[in-house]
Design a protein around this motif. Sequence first.
Motif, mmCIF file in Angstrom:
data_model
loop_
_atom_site.group_PDB
_atom_site.id
_atom_site.type_symbol
_atom_site.label_atom_id
_atom_site.label_comp_id
_atom_site.label_asym_id
_atom_site.label_seq_id
_atom_site.Cartn_x
_atom_site.Cartn_y
_atom_site.Cartn_z
ATOM 1 N N GLY B 530 0.788 -1.231 0.000
ATOM 2 C CA GLY B 530 0.000 0.000 0.000
ATOM 3 C C GLY B 530 0.814 1.272 0.000
ATOM 4 O O GLY B 530 0.372 2.303 0.466
ATOM 5 N N MET B 552 3.356 7.331 3.552
ATOM 6 C CA MET B 552 2.022 7.897 3.702
ATOM 7 C C MET B 552 1.038 6.892 4.273
ATOM 8 O O MET B 552 -0.070 7.254 4.655
ATOM 9 C CB MET B 552 1.514 8.403 2.340
ATOM 10 N N VAL B 596 -12.523 10.020 10.475
ATOM 11 C CA VAL B 596 -13.078 10.346 9.159
ATOM 12 C C VAL B 596 -13.260 9.053 8.401
ATOM 13 O O VAL B 596 -12.300 8.477 7.932
ATOM 14 C CB VAL B 596 -12.094 11.269 8.397
ATOM 15 N N LEU B 614 -15.105 -0.149 -5.338
ATOM 16 C CA LEU B 614 -14.431 1.145 -5.314
ATOM 17 C C LEU B 614 -13.350 1.263 -4.255
ATOM 18 O O LEU B 614 -12.580 2.208 -4.267
ATOM 19 C CB LEU B 614 -15.455 2.257 -5.080
ATOM 20 N N CYS B 615 -13.293 0.312 -3.320
ATOM 21 C CA CYS B 615 -12.402 0.518 -2.192
ATOM 22 C C CYS B 615 -11.064 -0.188 -2.372
ATOM 23 O O CYS B 615 -11.017 -1.415 -2.437
ATOM 24 C CB CYS B 615 -13.053 0.023 -0.909
ATOM 25 N N PRO B 616 -9.958 0.563 -2.441
ATOM 26 C CA PRO B 616 -8.663 -0.091 -2.584
ATOM 27 C C PRO B 616 -8.177 -0.711 -1.284
ATOM 28 O O PRO B 616 -7.184 -1.398 -1.260
ATOM 29 C CB PRO B 616 -7.739 1.049 -3.011
ATOM 30 N N PHE B 617 -8.881 -0.457 -0.176
ATOM 31 C CA PHE B 617 -8.462 -0.990 1.118
ATOM 32 C C PHE B 617 -9.312 -2.164 1.550
ATOM 33 O O PHE B 617 -9.231 -2.611 2.693
ATOM 34 C CB PHE B 617 -8.509 0.114 2.176
ATOM 35 N N GLN B 637 -10.324 4.150 5.157
ATOM 36 C CA GLN B 637 -9.347 5.226 5.309
ATOM 37 C C GLN B 637 -9.987 6.598 5.165
ATOM 38 O O GLN B 637 -9.324 7.592 5.315
ATOM 39 C CB GLN B 637 -8.263 5.078 4.229
ATOM 40 N N GLY B 638 -11.260 6.623 4.830
ATOM 41 C CA GLY B 638 -11.973 7.886 4.804
ATOM 42 C C GLY B 638 -11.834 8.691 3.533
ATOM 43 O O GLY B 638 -11.993 9.904 3.552
ATOM 44 N N CYS B 639 -11.560 8.072 2.398
ATOM 45 C CA CYS B 639 -11.406 8.855 1.180
ATOM 46 C C CYS B 639 -12.734 9.385 0.689
ATOM 47 O O CYS B 639 -12.796 10.426 0.063
ATOM 48 C CB CYS B 639 -10.757 8.025 0.080
ATOM 49 N N GLY B 640 -13.829 8.674 0.948
ATOM 50 C CA GLY B 640 -15.143 9.176 0.574
ATOM 51 C C GLY B 640 -15.616 8.817 -0.817
ATOM 52 O O GLY B 640 -16.682 9.262 -1.238
ATOM 53 N N THR B 641 -14.859 8.032 -1.546
ATOM 54 C CA THR B 641 -15.254 7.708 -2.921
ATOM 55 C C THR B 641 -16.585 6.974 -2.946
ATOM 56 O O THR B 641 -17.437 7.228 -3.796
ATOM 57 C CB THR B 641 -14.182 6.845 -3.587
ATOM 58 N N VAL B 643 -18.935 7.176 -0.745
ATOM 59 C CA VAL B 643 -19.994 8.120 -0.355
ATOM 60 C C VAL B 643 -20.520 8.825 -1.591
ATOM 61 O O VAL B 643 -21.720 8.974 -1.795
ATOM 62 C CB VAL B 643 -19.458 9.175 0.646
#
Lengths: 160, 682, 335
Positions: B530, B552, B596, B614-617, B637-641, B643
Amino acid sequence: MTDQHEGFDPVIIGFTCNWCSYRAADLAGMARIKYPPNVRLIRLMCSGRLDPTFALQALAGGADGVLITGCHPGECHYLEQNYKAMRRFQLLRRTLQQMGVEPERVRLVWASAAEGQQLADAIAEMVEEVRVLGPLSWRGQGNGGKLLRPEAEEAAEVGA
Amino acid sequence: MIDHANAPGPDGAAKERIGVYVCHCGSNIAGTVDVAEVREWAEQRLAPDGVVVARDYKFMCSSLGQELIEKDIKEQGLTRVVVAACSPHLHEQTFRTACQRANLNPYLCELASIREQVSWVHSDKDAATAKSKAVLCGAVQRVAHNEPLEPLRVPIHPATLVVGGGIAGIQAALELADAGHPVYLVERQPSIGGHMAQFDKTFPTLDCSACILTPRMVSVGTHPHITLLTWSEVEKVDGYVGNFTATIRKKARFINTDLCTGCGICQEKCPKRVIDKEYEAGLGYRKAVYTPFPQAVPKYPVIDEPNCTYFIKGKCKACEKFCPTDAIDFNQEDELVTIEVGNIVLATGYDLFDARRVSQYGHGRLANVFTSLEFERMTNASGPTNGKIVLRDGRTTPTSVGIIHCVGSRDRNYNNYCSSICCMQSLKFAHLVKERAGATVYNFYIDMRTTQKDYDEFYQKVLEEGTLFIRGKVAEVTDAARQPGEEGKLIIQAEDTLAGKQRRIPVDMVILSAALEPRHDAKAVGKTFGISCSVNGFFIEKHPKLDPVATMTEGVFIAGCASGPKDIPATVSQGAAAAARVLGRISQGEIELEPVRATIEEAKCSGCRICNDLCPFNAITFIEERMVTEINPALCQGCGTCVAACPAGAISGSGFSNEQILSQIDGLLMLNVEHAAAPAGV
Amino acid sequence: MAEYLLYPGCSMDSSARAYQQSLEAIAGPLGMTLTEVDDWNCCGATEYLGISTTPAYALIARNLAIAAAHANGPRTLLAPCSACYLNLAKADHGMAEEPRLNANVNEALAAGNLHYEPGSVDIRHLLDVMVHEIGLDDVKAKVTRPLTGLRVAPYLGCMVPRPDYHKRWSDPEHPTELDRLLKALGAEVIDFPLKTHCCGGHMTQIGPDTAYELIRRLLQAADQFKADVIATLCPMCQLNLDAYQGATNKHFGADFEIPILFFTQLVGLAFGFEAKELGFGSEMVKANHALKRIGVEPPPPTEEEERTKRRRRPRKDSKSLPMPRLSGERGAIDD
């Protein structure tokens, strides 16, 4: 929005991502790079968070343009979500065009955290482009831009 | 556009009580923005939206500034706070903590950046003041929709996974293990040691590489807290900081390590000789069953399946016949091991640039052109020539040697960067050649980079020894003689920029100081863990100056040449630094994760599964029995994609909800202000 | 049969007649139909491009325009001569990359009712086509007389492998294509280190001393590696190394005697053709030794050669003017 001033000053809503482009904007600030004040920025965690509704809401609310920014492809903090933003942007642009909104009013710019100057340049460029296009005046048409609010009070249930 | 969420209730008062604080930041903001005007405007025009107090102050981040906020929260019963000041990346935490001290949930505090994004980038004061009002308005509208959030606390598993058994990985592993915590050290070669095990002498002290490395290797091999997994690779990593699950493939050695004593008879008796491309850099041979070098840790050999006569033809089995403890097992299979760790350190090292790509230097074509690693093996006392410096025939000592710097480095055609160690390495080679072969040595360099402790003194010593230095990038290494005296030699053609003339130097042997490149599979490895790679292919650190070992991705650290070329002292420092960071985490026992993240309201979920991919995690999973999708808050991780993608609006993103953002948009466009009646005089 | 357009170039009819003859001979067995470009003009060689850009490129592009306009014609244009090949490729590439050049050249071509769209023709070198399109397996299959025991130095010269606009060659400094072709013919190929070094080009006319040195290096390297012949692609290289071998020898007091052949001549020999059919006999440094080595009967000396042997050299034409020389060279005007 009436033109009270000589010449027209566009209002552009910009969406930035917390990790790259927002930091680029901060970097532009730290370096005291000057750009036109017509852009008002919103911080999202990721460009992938950008719901096309936001862009539509902004335009319907009176903005003359929408700037979408994020990390360069391959450098997204959340690995690949900026690709999704890219996809949505393409569809958004096409939809807007069909609604009669010029595609130049919505722009996608990738900016890494080190690219303060580039972001400032892109903002300046976009402001000029939108200035030439003129005000969008969406709000002047139809029901005051409320069409996109999902929980709009007006959407009352109609009895059968 | 009236903000209904915060509209006056039936009693005429807004639901929230918002405090607005406009910072002067000395003259940084106040010099361009009329802060007093903004404050007054907020007090009057934003009152219908809930603003009950608006202040301006010279330095909001000072303790006095913070006390203003705390006082107002207590005395005015504030339910939300907006600070118009500098970037949230600087002081969001400061003001959140201030709110917390006054018993207001820290996530009910919003920052509006009017410094980096207004006063510092706009020169027109009127425009800057107007924009500040808009930005502040956006924040006020948004904060009304903020929810009180609690950070997630996750425990930190005390075990650590260290990937890569070179000196960086060894250092990190030993520091962690010595502190009493379990470590898994995974290495893809049969033995740990990395590139350092191939070297002969190390600069600038010229101490023997193996002599300083092998004691560390032995410590790793015998340490009670280190689980050594060599001839293994990490296949998959799931989880998040403090709670990673890693799947490791232990490749089949075809040796039963419980029975093997490391006696080495199998290697002796094996009839199949192959060129050793890994450890001997192609300059020597090994058998199909082999340990890479005598001091290998662990001491168990492996069978090189593609080259083993038994696996190819079904015959031989000499090793099995002669093994005194019956340790050979041709039926052994790969084993998959799953481990739980709290943190990961990646110390995967580098690959050497393929010098054949520079065809004009003749590597791969001309017999006596060697790369740096090949020459290291040659000078190594346990190498293919027992440490003697000889030509390709294995017998003749060269009378003249040319050493070329920057092969594949500082070169736009290959790698633009400097490989950091080659100048010192080339000087070391010059010294060794002079010492052992007494040959004339020419170093062809562009610049001399001898920056660290005792390095320049080393350079001076080599100068005094009589090595000849020619400043100029070598154009060609050729065997085409042109003048008498060149027959049978390798001619190095270079422009001597200091003398201002073309030189043709005939030598017997040429050594190419080749670039250090990222591992060929660095990108794939990065993806497994990752983390991402830079343009040059090395792993990216969190901050190149202030955070060189973190990435990161929380919980994943990098050390050594995996993040860029560096010498042994720097590599060891980074290994130790990564270990220190991990130890800090472990000692805290748990880590706070930002709240978040996304959650799904099951009632609204129709099971369309648009969000699933959609979630890479891998935080999003579909629950078949209930035909709805679920999100794991710890993995999110809270990226919101997701959502943004949900057509039913069933997914909400805490901290960045639709309501918050849509209100902010309205606020930035000052729609609420336009609709409200303007009080007289404004 | 694969169809190709052929741009012969000026030298094929004169100094490189052997190239022309051998190419015509081997085209059939290789399954190539060569159609000459209609009314082609000189490509301008190397000098014009340095003097005036638009006319130079227009001169070249006229050929491209005609080639492209061949109705239902093949799309691949072969140029056996290296300079012609490079000029055609350069014009095509230049017009594709520089819109202004494209506009200017097409404006010039329009005066002759011609137009060229860059990329309309695929400009390939004969060696490239033989190795990468026809394939060495096919070539090998046609070999009836393997060149066993013949040590050949492959010499490509500088203009064919560089610049490689379309990544056709394995390496710009040490390409292996000619090596592999010669190996497929059964010859013993030496690893010639100067295979893409300059032969001197027109320096034989402008600054002979420089040219002789460059020629000497090539001959010496071939000699060092005990080559029997040098196989070349380029009429200029062949001319320099062959016709000026004597002058080079005189200049340095050397005694090189290395025949310089076109690679197509060797292909022809391997395919079983007779020496005379492949233009042998016209070279200055006779290839007779090499031919005998592979059991081929050398062509009989021509009548003119017999006559020349018997009588003195004809006197220089008294009307010719002295050759120009750079200052500092022997015989220079400011000597």
